[in-house]
Design a protein around this motif. Structure first.
Motif, PDB file in Angstrom:
ATOM      1  N   PHE A 148      88.651 -44.599 -23.617  1.00 35.51           N
ATOM      2  CA  PHE A 148      89.333 -44.825 -25.001  1.00 35.51           C
ATOM      3  C   PHE A 148      89.712 -43.088 -25.776  1.00 35.51           C
ATOM      4  O   PHE A 148      90.696 -43.093 -26.399  1.00 35.51           O
ATOM      5  N   ASN A 149      89.064 -42.318 -25.140  1.00 37.26           N
ATOM      6  CA  ASN A 149      89.255 -40.822 -25.556  1.00 37.26           C
ATOM      7  C   ASN A 149      90.514 -40.328 -24.709  1.00 37.26           C
ATOM      8  O   ASN A 149      90.952 -39.390 -25.288  1.00 37.26           O
ATOM      9  N   LEU A 150      90.930 -40.831 -23.761  1.00 38.40           N
ATOM     10  CA  LEU A 150      91.981 -40.307 -22.735  1.00 38.40           C
ATOM     11  C   LEU A 150      93.341 -40.209 -23.644  1.00 38.40           C
ATOM     12  O   LEU A 150      93.871 -38.944 -23.465  1.00 38.40           O
ATOM     13  N   PRO A 151      93.794 -40.980 -24.389  1.00 36.86           N
ATOM     14  CA  PRO A 151      95.191 -40.503 -25.207  1.00 36.86           C
ATOM     15  C   PRO A 151      95.120 -39.410 -25.778  1.00 36.86           C
ATOM     16  O   PRO A 151      95.919 -38.523 -25.655  1.00 36.86           O
ATOM     17  N   ALA A 152      93.832 -39.454 -26.691  1.00 30.72           N
ATOM     18  CA  ALA A 152      93.859 -38.202 -27.640  1.00 30.72           C
ATOM     19  C   ALA A 152      93.720 -36.758 -26.770  1.00 30.72           C
ATOM     20  O   ALA A 152      94.501 -35.767 -27.156  1.00 30.72           O
ATOM     21  N   LEU A 153      92.936 -36.889 -25.778  1.00 24.01           N
ATOM     22  CA  LEU A 153      92.608 -35.719 -24.943  1.00 24.01           C
ATOM     23  C   LEU A 153      93.957 -35.350 -24.140  1.00 24.01           C
ATOM     24  O   LEU A 153      94.353 -34.118 -24.121  1.00 24.01           O
ATOM     25  N   SER A 154      94.484 -36.145 -23.794  1.00 20.32           N
ATOM     26  CA  SER A 154      95.673 -35.997 -22.964  1.00 20.32           C
ATOM     27  C   SER A 154      96.791 -35.462 -23.749  1.00 20.32           C
ATOM     28  O   SER A 154      97.450 -34.653 -23.406  1.00 20.32           O
ATOM     29  N   LEU A 155      96.950 -36.056 -25.023  1.00 21.54           N
ATOM     30  CA  LEU A 155      98.174 -35.743 -25.920  1.00 21.54           C
ATOM     31  C   LEU A 155      97.779 -34.142 -26.258  1.00 21.54           C
ATOM     32  O   LEU A 155      98.749 -33.226 -26.314  1.00 21.54           O
ATOM     33  N   ILE A 197     105.894 -38.754 -20.720  1.00 20.21           N
ATOM     34  CA  ILE A 197     104.207 -38.887 -20.657  1.00 20.21           C
ATOM     35  C   ILE A 197     103.710 -38.948 -22.071  1.00 20.21           C
ATOM     36  O   ILE A 197     102.777 -39.655 -22.455  1.00 20.21           O
ATOM     37  N   LYS A 198     104.050 -37.881 -22.813  1.00 22.32           N
ATOM     38  CA  LYS A 198     103.663 -37.820 -24.235  1.00 22.32           C
ATOM     39  C   LYS A 198     103.993 -39.134 -25.183  1.00 22.32           C
ATOM     40  O   LYS A 198     102.968 -39.401 -25.789  1.00 22.32           O
ATOM     41  N   SER A 199     105.110 -39.555 -24.804  1.00 25.44           N
ATOM     42  CA  SER A 199     105.470 -40.776 -25.571  1.00 25.44           C
ATOM     43  C   SER A 199     104.772 -42.176 -25.091  1.00 25.44           C
ATOM     44  O   SER A 199     104.104 -42.692 -25.940  1.00 25.44           O
ATOM     45  N   ASP A 200     104.339 -41.970 -24.007  1.00 26.09           N
ATOM     46  CA  ASP A 200     103.262 -43.265 -23.362  1.00 26.09           C
ATOM     47  C   ASP A 200     101.917 -42.953 -24.119  1.00 26.09           C
ATOM     48  O   ASP A 200     101.556 -44.270 -24.523  1.00 26.09           O
ATOM     49  N   TYR A 201     101.673 -41.727 -23.997  1.00 21.91           N
ATOM     50  CA  TYR A 201     100.038 -41.806 -24.685  1.00 21.91           C
ATOM     51  C   TYR A 201      99.899 -42.098 -26.146  1.00 21.91           C
ATOM     52  O   TYR A 201      98.985 -42.343 -26.674  1.00 21.91           O
ATOM     53  N   GLN A 202     101.111 -41.581 -26.863  1.00 17.76           N
ATOM     54  CA  GLN A 202     101.105 -41.740 -28.154  1.00 17.76           C
ATOM     55  C   GLN A 202     101.353 -43.284 -28.574  1.00 17.76           C
ATOM     56  O   GLN A 202     100.375 -43.758 -29.452  1.00 17.76           O
ATOM     57  N   ALA A 203     102.024 -44.007 -27.686  1.00 15.56           N
ATOM     58  CA  ALA A 203     102.013 -45.440 -27.674  1.00 15.56           C
ATOM     59  C   ALA A 203     100.647 -45.970 -27.621  1.00 15.56           C
ATOM     60  O   ALA A 203     100.183 -47.000 -28.378  1.00 15.56           O
ATOM     61  N   LEU A 204      99.895 -45.455 -26.594  1.00 20.68           N
ATOM     62  CA  LEU A 204      98.459 -46.119 -26.146  1.00 20.68           C
ATOM     63  C   LEU A 204      97.621 -45.916 -27.290  1.00 20.68           C
ATOM     64  O   LEU A 204      96.960 -46.578 -27.740  1.00 20.68           O
ATOM     65  N   LYS A 205      97.608 -44.545 -28.033  1.00 21.43           N
ATOM     66  CA  LYS A 205      96.734 -44.259 -29.145  1.00 21.43           C
ATOM     67  C   LYS A 205      96.973 -45.125 -30.060  1.00 21.43           C
ATOM     68  O   LYS A 205      96.047 -45.536 -30.818  1.00 21.43           O
ATOM     69  N   GLY A 206      98.261 -45.342 -30.465  1.00 21.66           N
ATOM     70  CA  GLY A 206      98.563 -46.281 -31.612  1.00 21.66           C
ATOM     71  C   GLY A 206      97.918 -47.762 -31.298  1.00 21.66           C
ATOM     72  O   GLY A 206      97.793 -48.391 -32.153  1.00 21.66           O
ATOM     73  N   GLN A 212      95.688 -54.463 -36.066  1.00 21.17           N
ATOM     74  CA  GLN A 212      96.632 -55.817 -35.951  1.00 21.17           C
ATOM     75  C   GLN A 212      96.725 -56.091 -34.437  1.00 21.17           C
ATOM     76  O   GLN A 212      97.201 -56.993 -34.124  1.00 21.17           O
ATOM     77  N   LYS A 213      96.426 -54.961 -33.559  1.00 22.92           N
ATOM     78  CA  LYS A 213      96.780 -55.044 -32.016  1.00 22.92           C
ATOM     79  C   LYS A 213      95.556 -55.048 -31.364  1.00 22.92           C
ATOM     80  O   LYS A 213      95.386 -55.704 -30.254  1.00 22.92           O
ATOM     81  N   SER A 214      94.674 -54.362 -31.629  1.00 19.35           N
ATOM     82  CA  SER A 214      93.104 -54.164 -30.930  1.00 19.35           C
ATOM     83  C   SER A 214      92.174 -54.676 -31.795  1.00 19.35           C
ATOM     84  O   SER A 214      92.034 -54.173 -32.949  1.00 19.35           O
TER      85      SER A 214
END
Length: 309
Positions: A148-155, A197-206, A212-214
């Protein structure tokens, strides 16, 4: 069409998160909801619970319930294969070199499990977007929190890479531009890939941060160690701006020492109790019997937008 909701089950090893996720899957199935239950835990507990050998190919267990087991090693190999191809596409001159040996070593790199699970998760989001619920039985706490920390860390890392690439562009003018219909188009494949890649991780973080999604559920037992780990899970997810929807207390012991004042300890989060069972909750019949015996609806912690409970 109802938007896919993802339900994550976390908790200390042995607390019963696999059993809890299996029970809720059956509750939703009985309501006529299309459900995929995916185990991200290498322990293969869902196979034991349903007495069925699961693989990464979904197995149908009911009129609208499918179950699969993520193959982490296979996901790592696929992730590395895709990464190697992206490198070759961005750096054409590297095709003269054999990169396979280098990527064979990368599979042992720290963080590879998290990246592989993220890839698996995003694929499931796409493949089962027509379903009502994606229920994920997460691995033990440490790996789950890194996931769960991966998106923020990767961004954070990707932002720095993007800035560095732009500096290279400004100083060395490595980006060539071509004119087409009066517009300029960048031809820097590396920068394009970084932004993709940045766009993918922003979407995942969202997805993780959107209630409403998770939906996040922490499963625990009434013992000191389990309660302490649950506190850590809540603190870590809160730091990631992730809301825990509810706690599930699995009453595994009829008697014995129990942590007191559980309701006061977690007063801000609703708690659903799974009653003690004197027999093993193994097999579809045993699970369904336990649900009907206690009219188990999970309504204390879970209410979907469609309002089935």
């Amino acid at each position: 069409m109802t938007e896919l909701q993802t339900l994550f089950f976390l908790g200390k090893g042995g607390t019963g998160k696999s059993t809890a996720s299996a029970l809720l899957s059956l509750v939703l199935m009985e309501k006529g909801k299309k459900v995929l239950l995916a185990s991200f835990d290498d322990a293969h507990n869902q196979s034991d619970i349903f007495e069925t050998d699961f693989s990464d190919k979904a197995c149908t267990l009911g009129p609208c319930l499918e179950v699969l087991q993520i193959d982490r090693d296979k996901e790592i190999k696929q992730y590395l294969k895709k990464t190697a191809q992206n490198v070759k596409n961005s750096y054409a001159y590297l095709t003269a070199f054999n990169l396979d040996n280098y990527f064979d070593i990368l599979k042992f790199s720290p963080g590879m499990e998290e990246y592989a699970l993220v890839t698996a998760f995003m694929n499931l989001q796409t493949r089962y977007k027509g379903y009502d619920y994606l229920i994920i039985d997460m691995p033990p706490t440490a790996l789950s929190l890194r996931f769960f920390n991966l998106p923020a860390l990767s961004l954070t890392w990707i932002d720095q890479l993007e800035k560095l690439r732009m500096e290279i562009y400004k100083r060395k003018e490595i980006i060539s531009r071509i004119k087409f219909a009066g517009k300029e188009f960048e031809r820097d494949k590396v920068l394009s890939r970084i932004r993709e890649i940045k766009s993918d991780y922003q979407a995942l973080k969202g997805i993780f941060e959107d209630p409403q999604k998770s939906n996040f559920f922490a499963v625990f037992n009434q013992d000191v160690l389990s309660v302490a780990e649950t506190r850590r899970i809540l603190d870590q997810l809160n730091s990631l701006n992730i809301e825990v929807k509810g706690l599930i207390c699995n009453d595994r012991m009829q008697e014995g020492p129990k942590e007191k004042n559980i309701e006061n300890e977690f007063s801000s989060i609703p708690i659903q109790h799974i009653p003690y069972s004197s027999s093993s909750l193994i097999g579809m019949s045993a699970l369904k019997h336990h649900i009907s015996s206690y009219d188990l609806k999970f309504d204390k912690v879970f209410k979907s937008p469609s309002g089935f409970v």
